[in-house]
Design an enzyme around this catalytic site. Structure first.
Site, short mmCIF file in Angstrom:
data_model
loop_
_atom_site.label_atom_id
_atom_site.label_comp_id
_atom_site.label_asym_id
_atom_site.label_seq_id
_atom_site.Cartn_x
_atom_site.Cartn_y
_atom_site.Cartn_z
N SER A 142 0.87 -1.20 0.07
CA SER A 142 0.15 -0.14 -0.13
C SER A 142 0.80 1.29 -0.20
O SER A 142 1.79 1.33 -0.92
CB SER A 142 -0.96 -0.09 1.27
OG SER A 142 -2.04 0.90 1.03
N ASP A 150 -9.94 -5.71 -3.64
CA ASP A 150 -9.39 -4.55 -2.62
C ASP A 150 -10.51 -3.33 -2.94
O ASP A 150 -10.56 -2.76 -3.64
CB ASP A 150 -7.85 -4.32 -3.14
CG ASP A 150 -7.10 -3.21 -2.03
OD1 ASP A 150 -7.72 -2.38 -1.49
OD2 ASP A 150 -5.86 -3.45 -2.12
N HIS A 179 -7.21 -6.17 0.86
CA HIS A 179 -5.99 -5.25 1.06
C HIS A 179 -5.43 -5.67 2.49
O HIS A 179 -4.44 -5.36 2.83
CB HIS A 179 -6.64 -3.94 1.42
CG HIS A 179 -5.51 -2.74 1.07
ND1 HIS A 179 -5.05 -2.67 -0.14
CD2 HIS A 179 -4.79 -1.85 2.14
CE1 HIS A 179 -3.98 -1.41 0.01
NE2 HIS A 179 -4.24 -1.22 1.41
#
Lengths: 283, 283
Positions: free
Chosen positions: B152, B228, B261
């Site tokens: 991320s 995600d 995620h």
């Protein structure tokens, strides 16, 4: 009938799925959350066996699923894993009036309490051994082949669940279990409150006492780090070794040099335990 | 010279060791904690290469080490892993005055800030690329062969660290990176404060912009879950694909069906990334 449980969250994981579910537990008199990992391929036409994992003091359903790294091999072996919470929870459930972390919420000790005010809710043994598997076997594509393992307080819980319930589990193992709770401070505090002052009743919930009269010779696999800060005062694997030896009960107790009480220890040896359970579940 | 850093904790793990260290960072003007995994066999006469892992928003040095399950294969492959914190910390370091989780403490965005009051402390790029490796290579039995990966915000950090510093890393990869921070809300908020309003300067910290003029064609391995929740609004892997395609930069972008995620996603694919880095580190 799955309307008795609601899905809290779901994550894809190693081709399978990690899910958290909330349900009303009649045994515990409160809402409970548990986690389940279903390996790829688990389906109504292809049900898989289940390993129940019992966590230690202060834990919830989340610790093992996030930190042990068990899903990789469980996916490969085709084993589901179910991780319950470690005590009844909620505003209606009494916790430790002193706010300690080793009794009350997060510290159910996997016994069925007989004393007030605990007897109404603190029935984690009955919940883990009876109520939860019924729900799990209704919700998921799993068989009634069950194994049980756990860590510390949950290692005690796993040993006691297997020793008290012959035929219920195909295999049992433990990481750094509180092997002789009736004779260590953590156990004395919890058992004294949950079971009352009569120590003869504590023996019904102590692996070292139960092993002497076990109706089933399920082999025990136990890993224990020799750098575990709780080894001498709270865990007492040598008492388990003596009790198993005296009873002729099969025990593989491995002292792992340099390992402590953390999930880094569990992660290192979880694959050995999964293979131990897989062999028994496939037999 | 190890008196500049102090050991916070140590755990044996997969035959190696997981350690947390605290040191005074001159670059960041504050004390920092980082984690290191040393595989078994790492010794002054047998130094090992290092994978730097950059974590995402809200994380510390602990998330990856506890949740990714990377140590098992890293131990086998003989790779050390170093995980820094995600921002400068401490009471002397300004955080987000609004108390948000996507800026300030835990959200350094791996850039070198130019604006007040951030420029004094928010220099995570310089810290991760320069200061930390000098310390790591002094403290541990490791070589100067380095790889970088992250998740991320840390995936953005890994791509930018590699693209801005040719020759510094043998390989790079990312999980669900913020691939085009200059054009998404997380990046606009952070870059606007840390780098000021001139968007031309943002391009120096945006993988999609940097890839067009990269002096080194280091192959990029990127995994992205297609479930995600941040995919469309914050991550924009399709922008990275377009930029790499236009520049002729080698990119393996894998859209993983059903993955989100979380660290369950990272744990599922971390072994592929470790093997990607091991091959480059051994070459």
């Amino acid at each position: 009938m799955t309307d008795e449980a609601t899905l809290v969250s779901a994550n894809r994981c190693f081709g399978g799925r990690h899910e958290r579910w909330r349900h009303r537990s009649r045994t515990l008199g409160c809402d409970m959350v548990f986690a389940a990992f279903l390996p790829p391929g688990a389906a109504p036409g292809a049900p898989v066996p289940v390993l129940y994992w019992l966590s230690g003091l202060t834990c919830t359903d989340e610790n093992f699923m996030q930190k042990a790294g068990a899903q990789r091999l469980a996916a490969e072996l085709g084993i589901a894993i179910v991780a319950p919470d470690t005590s009844p929870r909620g505003s209606g459930v009494p916790g430790d009036p002193e706010g300690a972390w080793d009794f009350g919420h997060g510290a159910g000790f996997y016994v069925d309490a007989t004393e007030e005010p605990w007897a109404r809710h603190y029935r984690m043994h009955d919940y883990v051994v009876n109520e939860l598997p019924i729900l799990v076997e209704r919700l998921f594509p799993v068989t009634d082949r069950r194994s049980v393992s756990g860590h510390s307080m949950g290692g005690h819980g796993a040993l006691v669940a297997a020793l008290r319930n012959p035929g219920r589990y195909r295999s049992v193992s433990a990481f750094a279990p509180i092997a002789n709770p009736a004779s260590v401070p953590w156990g004395e505090k919890a058992f004294g409150r949950l079971l009352g002052p009569d120590r003869r009743r504590w023996a019904e919930w102590d692996a070292c006492a139960l092993i002497a009269r076990a109706a089933e010779r399920l082999p025990l696999l136990v890993d224990q780090g020799d750098a575990d800060a709780f080894l001498e005062t709270q865990l007492r694997p040598e008492a388990l070794r003596a009790a198993a030896g005296a009873a002729g009960h099969p025990l593989t107790l491995r002292l792992q040099p340099g390992y402590d009480h953390s999930y880094f220890f569990i992660a290192t040896f979880i694959d050995d335990h999964l293979r131990h359970h897989a062999a028994a579940l496939a037999a």
